[in-house]
Design an enzyme around this catalytic site. Structure first.
Site, mmCIF file in Angstrom:
data_model
loop_
_atom_site.group_PDB
_atom_site.id
_atom_site.type_symbol
_atom_site.label_atom_id
_atom_site.label_comp_id
_atom_site.label_asym_id
_atom_site.label_seq_id
_atom_site.Cartn_x
_atom_site.Cartn_y
_atom_site.Cartn_z
ATOM 1 N N ILE A 68 0.836 -1.211 0.000
ATOM 2 C CA ILE A 68 0.000 0.000 0.000
ATOM 3 C C ILE A 68 0.867 1.256 0.000
ATOM 4 O O ILE A 68 0.562 2.240 -0.666
ATOM 5 C CB ILE A 68 -0.955 -0.008 1.212
ATOM 6 C CG1 ILE A 68 -2.050 -1.063 0.998
ATOM 7 C CG2 ILE A 68 -1.560 1.362 1.457
ATOM 8 C CD1 ILE A 68 -2.883 -1.362 2.241
ATOM 9 N N GLU B 255 8.068 -18.851 17.073
ATOM 10 C CA GLU B 255 6.879 -19.301 17.793
ATOM 11 C C GLU B 255 6.600 -20.770 17.515
ATOM 12 O O GLU B 255 5.581 -21.293 17.924
ATOM 13 C CB GLU B 255 5.665 -18.459 17.378
ATOM 14 C CG GLU B 255 5.787 -16.981 17.642
ATOM 15 C CD GLU B 255 5.729 -16.647 19.116
ATOM 16 O OE1 GLU B 255 5.007 -17.335 19.848
ATOM 17 O OE2 GLU B 255 6.429 -15.712 19.531
#
Length: 103
Positions: free
Chosen positions: A57, A83
């Site tokens: 964007i 993680e």
């Protein structure tokens, strides 16, 4: 561009709902391993897509160090590994799903 913002919102809400659903399971005494593996998988992969779209964007500004996106992009890649790699989360989920199918 509007679709990118909407897709980001979908990814964020999906991760939030998956996390809340996983957190409720053990409180109810229900099996939770698959949901507990799914939450970080959805969150980390969704966050990577969100950051990637944010960079897209903002075009060239998305990759300069004056904006936070460049750092977020690096951090999201580390989180997908740190993680517990996405592949490990999928293995945990598959074991749970196959165990349920046998009973």
């Amino acid at each position: 561009m509007q679709w990118m913002v909407v897709d980001n919102e979908i990814d964020i809400r999906t991760a939030r709902w998956a996390t809340l659903a996983a957190a409720c399971k053990p409180q109810r005494g229900e099996p939770f391993r698959a949901k507990a593996a799914m939450a970080p998988l959805l969150a980390s992969e969704g966050a990577s897509r969100v950051v990637d779209r944010a960079i897209q964007i903002h075009h060239g500004y998305g990759v300069i160090k004056d904006f936070p996106f460049e750092r977020w992009y690096r951090e999201m890649r580390i989180r997908r590994i740190g993680e517990g790699p996405s592949e490990v989360q999928r293995i945990v989920m598959a074991r749970e799903l196959f165990d349920q199918a046998l009973y």
